[in-house]
Design a protein around this motif. Structure first.
Motif, PDB file in Angstrom:
ATOM      1  N   UNK A  46      28.104  43.919  31.298  1.00 17.94           N
ATOM      2  CA  UNK A  46      27.666  43.860  32.696  1.00 17.94           C
ATOM      3  C   UNK A  46      28.095  42.539  33.336  1.00 17.94           C
ATOM      4  N   UNK A  47      27.947  41.475  32.571  1.00 18.56           N
ATOM      5  CA  UNK A  47      28.285  40.151  33.105  1.00 18.56           C
ATOM      6  C   UNK A  47      29.790  40.046  33.360  1.00 18.56           C
ATOM      7  N   UNK A  48      30.571  40.561  32.436  1.00 21.77           N
ATOM      8  CA  UNK A  48      32.030  40.483  32.585  1.00 21.77           C
ATOM      9  C   UNK A  48      32.475  41.302  33.793  1.00 21.77           C
ATOM     10  N   UNK A  49      31.875  42.485  33.959  1.00 25.37           N
ATOM     11  CA  UNK A  49      32.180  43.276  35.164  1.00 25.37           C
ATOM     12  C   UNK A  49      31.918  42.457  36.419  1.00 25.37           C
ATOM     13  N   UNK A  50      30.771  41.785  36.442  1.00 25.89           N
ATOM     14  CA  UNK A  50      30.412  40.996  37.624  1.00 25.89           C
ATOM     15  C   UNK A  50      31.356  39.816  37.831  1.00 25.89           C
ATOM     16  N   UNK A  51      31.816  39.230  36.739  1.00 25.26           N
ATOM     17  CA  UNK A  51      32.698  38.065  36.870  1.00 25.26           C
ATOM     18  C   UNK A  51      34.026  38.423  37.533  1.00 25.26           C
ATOM     19  N   UNK A  52      34.411  39.673  37.449  1.00 28.86           N
ATOM     20  CA  UNK A  52      35.661  40.087  38.088  1.00 28.86           C
ATOM     21  C   UNK A  52      35.468  40.418  39.573  1.00 28.86           C
ATOM     22  N   UNK A  53      34.232  40.331  40.031  1.00 27.24           N
ATOM     23  CA  UNK A  53      33.952  40.578  41.449  1.00 27.24           C
ATOM     24  C   UNK A  53      33.926  39.261  42.211  1.00 27.24           C
TER      25      UNK A  53
ATOM     26  N   UNK B  29      24.654  35.579  42.559  1.00 31.64           N
ATOM     27  CA  UNK B  29      25.964  35.223  43.127  1.00 31.64           C
ATOM     28  C   UNK B  29      26.955  34.825  42.032  1.00 31.64           C
ATOM     29  N   UNK B  30      26.427  34.249  40.954  1.00 28.06           N
ATOM     30  CA  UNK B  30      27.307  33.854  39.853  1.00 28.06           C
ATOM     31  C   UNK B  30      27.607  35.013  38.901  1.00 28.06           C
ATOM     32  N   UNK B  31      26.887  36.135  39.078  1.00 24.52           N
ATOM     33  CA  UNK B  31      27.212  37.304  38.258  1.00 24.52           C
ATOM     34  C   UNK B  31      26.085  37.831  37.393  1.00 24.52           C
ATOM     35  N   UNK B  32      24.892  37.263  37.541  1.00 28.08           N
ATOM     36  CA  UNK B  32      23.760  37.776  36.767  1.00 28.08           C
ATOM     37  C   UNK B  32      23.463  39.213  37.167  1.00 28.08           C
ATOM     38  N   UNK B  33      23.002  39.994  36.207  1.00 27.58           N
ATOM     39  CA  UNK B  33      22.667  41.394  36.490  1.00 27.58           C
ATOM     40  C   UNK B  33      21.177  41.556  36.761  1.00 27.58           C
ATOM     41  N   UNK B  34      20.442  40.461  36.860  1.00 25.76           N
ATOM     42  CA  UNK B  34      18.992  40.551  37.073  1.00 25.76           C
ATOM     43  C   UNK B  34      18.662  40.565  38.554  1.00 25.76           C
ATOM     44  N   UNK B 152      23.394  31.565  30.237  1.00 24.18           N
ATOM     45  CA  UNK B 152      24.252  30.867  29.275  1.00 24.18           C
ATOM     46  C   UNK B 152      25.360  31.794  28.766  1.00 24.18           C
ATOM     47  N   UNK B 153      25.014  33.050  28.546  1.00 18.68           N
ATOM     48  CA  UNK B 153      26.048  34.019  28.150  1.00 18.68           C
ATOM     49  C   UNK B 153      27.074  34.188  29.265  1.00 18.68           C
ATOM     50  N   UNK B 154      26.571  34.201  30.492  1.00 22.03           N
ATOM     51  CA  UNK B 154      27.461  34.317  31.651  1.00 22.03           C
ATOM     52  C   UNK B 154      28.418  33.132  31.726  1.00 22.03           C
ATOM     53  N   UNK B 155      27.888  31.949  31.491  1.00 18.50           N
ATOM     54  CA  UNK B 155      28.723  30.745  31.526  1.00 18.50           C
ATOM     55  C   UNK B 155      29.774  30.781  30.410  1.00 18.50           C
ATOM     56  N   UNK B 156      29.362  31.228  29.247  1.00 18.62           N
ATOM     57  CA  UNK B 156      30.316  31.351  28.128  1.00 18.62           C
ATOM     58  C   UNK B 156      31.450  32.308  28.489  1.00 18.62           C
ATOM     59  N   UNK B 157      31.076  33.459  29.057  1.00 18.64           N
ATOM     60  CA  UNK B 157      32.095  34.458  29.402  1.00 18.64           C
ATOM     61  C   UNK B 157      33.003  33.950  30.513  1.00 18.64           C
ATOM     62  N   UNK B 161      37.040  33.504  30.169  1.00 14.64           N
ATOM     63  CA  UNK B 161      37.998  34.163  31.061  1.00 14.64           C
ATOM     64  C   UNK B 161      38.856  33.132  31.798  1.00 14.64           C
ATOM     65  N   UNK B 162      38.237  32.031  32.207  1.00 13.94           N
ATOM     66  CA  UNK B 162      38.986  30.969  32.890  1.00 13.94           C
ATOM     67  C   UNK B 162      40.031  30.364  31.958  1.00 13.94           C
ATOM     68  N   UNK B 163      39.644  30.159  30.716  1.00 13.17           N
ATOM     69  CA  UNK B 163      40.572  29.557  29.759  1.00 13.17           C
ATOM     70  C   UNK B 163      41.794  30.444  29.530  1.00 13.17           C
TER      71      UNK B 163
END
Lengths: 81, 171
Positions: A46-53, B29-34, B152-157, B161-163
Motif C-alpha cells: 500500500x505504501x509503495x503504491x502511494x509513493x508512486x502518486x 500526504x507522504x503516503x500513509x494509508x491511515x 518508518x516503513x514508508x521512509x525506508x521504502x 526507491x529514491x536510491x
C-alpha cells in the motif's frame, strides 16, 4: 536501522539554534521494540503504491476516503456509531 | 465531519496564513494509508500572521472542540496571542492550531524541516517525513506506536526507491 537528521539536541532541551532553527543530529530509528514489532506487519505494498502518486493524488484519495467514511457513519444505526 | 484538508486550505492559503501541516494529514500526504480525524497545523506566531489567521477563520465559526456550548470564547487576535494551541471545531471541519509542538518547537523552527507541496490546487508547506516521525515519537503517546511503525516503513521504502531512481517526478 534507519538514520535521519533529528531535530532534538542533547545539550539544549529546546533543540533550537540561536536563530530559532532546528539543530541537526543523528538519531537511530527502529530502536523501540514495540515499533519494530508493529513494523513487521506493515503492508508495504500500500505504501509503495502511494509513493508512486503525487502529493495531490494522495491528498485527493484521502479526502475521498474520509468523506465516504463520514457518509457510512451516518448510515449506521446510532448504537453502532 | 471529516478532516477536510481541502476546505482548511481554501480558507488559509488565499489569506496568506503561514502554517505547516503536521499530524495525520502530513502522514497521508507522504503516503500513509491511515485515515485521520482532524487537520493539524503549526502556525506562525508573528503578529501579522495571527491577524491573517483570525481573519481567515473567523467566518467559519471556530469554537473550542469538546467544550460545552455557550462559553464566552472569542476567536480573535488577543485570544490567539494569549494562548498557544487550540483544538477547534469549525464549519471547515476539525482544526488544530498549534503554536508549538513537543520535539519540534515553533513554525520558525520547523520551517527548514518542511517542504512545499501542491494539492487541491493550493501550494502549502508540510513537515518532512523524518521530522514527522520525530514529532510523533516526541509526543510519547502509546497510540502513535503503530503509526510510527508505518511511517518508518514508508521512509525506508521511499529511500529505497529514491536510491534506485524509481520515484517519478512530483512523487
Amino acid at each position: 536501522m534507519i538514520k535521519h537528521a533529528d531535530i532534538a539536541d542533547e545539550s539544549e532541551s529546546s533543540g533550537l539554534t540561536a536563530d530559532g532553527t532546528l539543530k541537526e543530529m543523528e538519531l537511530e530509528f527502529g530502536d523501540d521494540p514495540v515499533v519494530a514489532c508493529f513494523k513487521q506487519d506493515v503492508d508495504r505494498s500500500l505504501l509503495i503504491d502511494n509513493l508512486f502518486r503525487t502529493y495531490d493524488e494522495r491528498a485527493r484519495r484521502m479526502n475521498e476516503f474520509l468523506r465516504a467514511r463520514d457518509q457510512l457513519q451516518t448510515a449506521l444505526p446510532i448504537q453502532l456509531r | 465531519m471529516a478532516a477536510d484538508l481541502e476546505k482548511a486550505l481554501s480558507a488559509l492559503v488565499p489569506a496568506g496564513v503561514k502554517f505547516i501541516v503536521i499530524g495525520g494529514w502530513a502522514a497521508a500526504l507522504h503516503g500513509s494509508a491511515r485515515s485521520t480525524i482532524d487537520v493539524d497545523v503549526v502556525y506562525d506566531r508573528s503578529r501579522a500572521n495571527v491577524h491573517a489567521l483570525v481573519a481567515a477563520l473567523q467566518p467559519h465559526a471556530p469554537y473550542l472542540r469538546g467544550a460545552p456550548p455557550g462559553l464566552p470564547f472569542a476567536f480573535d487576535e488577543r485570544t490567539i496571542r494569549m494562548g498557544l494551541n487550540f483544538t477547534l471545531t469549525t464549519s471547515l471541519g476539525s482544526l488544530d492550531l498549534l503554536g508549538e509542538v513537543p520535539g519540534g518547537g515553533t513554525y520558525v523552527a520547523l520551517l527548514e524541516r518542511s517542504l512545499e507541496v501542491d494539492a487541491f490546487g493550493y501550494r502549502f508547506r508540510v513537515v518532512d517525513l523524518p521530522t514527522l516521525i520525530h514529532l510523533k515519537r516526541a509526543a510519547g503517546r502509546p497510540k502513535d506506536l503503530e503509526p510510527i511503525a508505518e511511517l518508518e516503513a514508508l521512509l525506508e521504502e521511499r529511500r529505497r526507491l529514491e536510491a534506485n531512481n524509481q520515484l517519478p517526478p512530483g512523487a
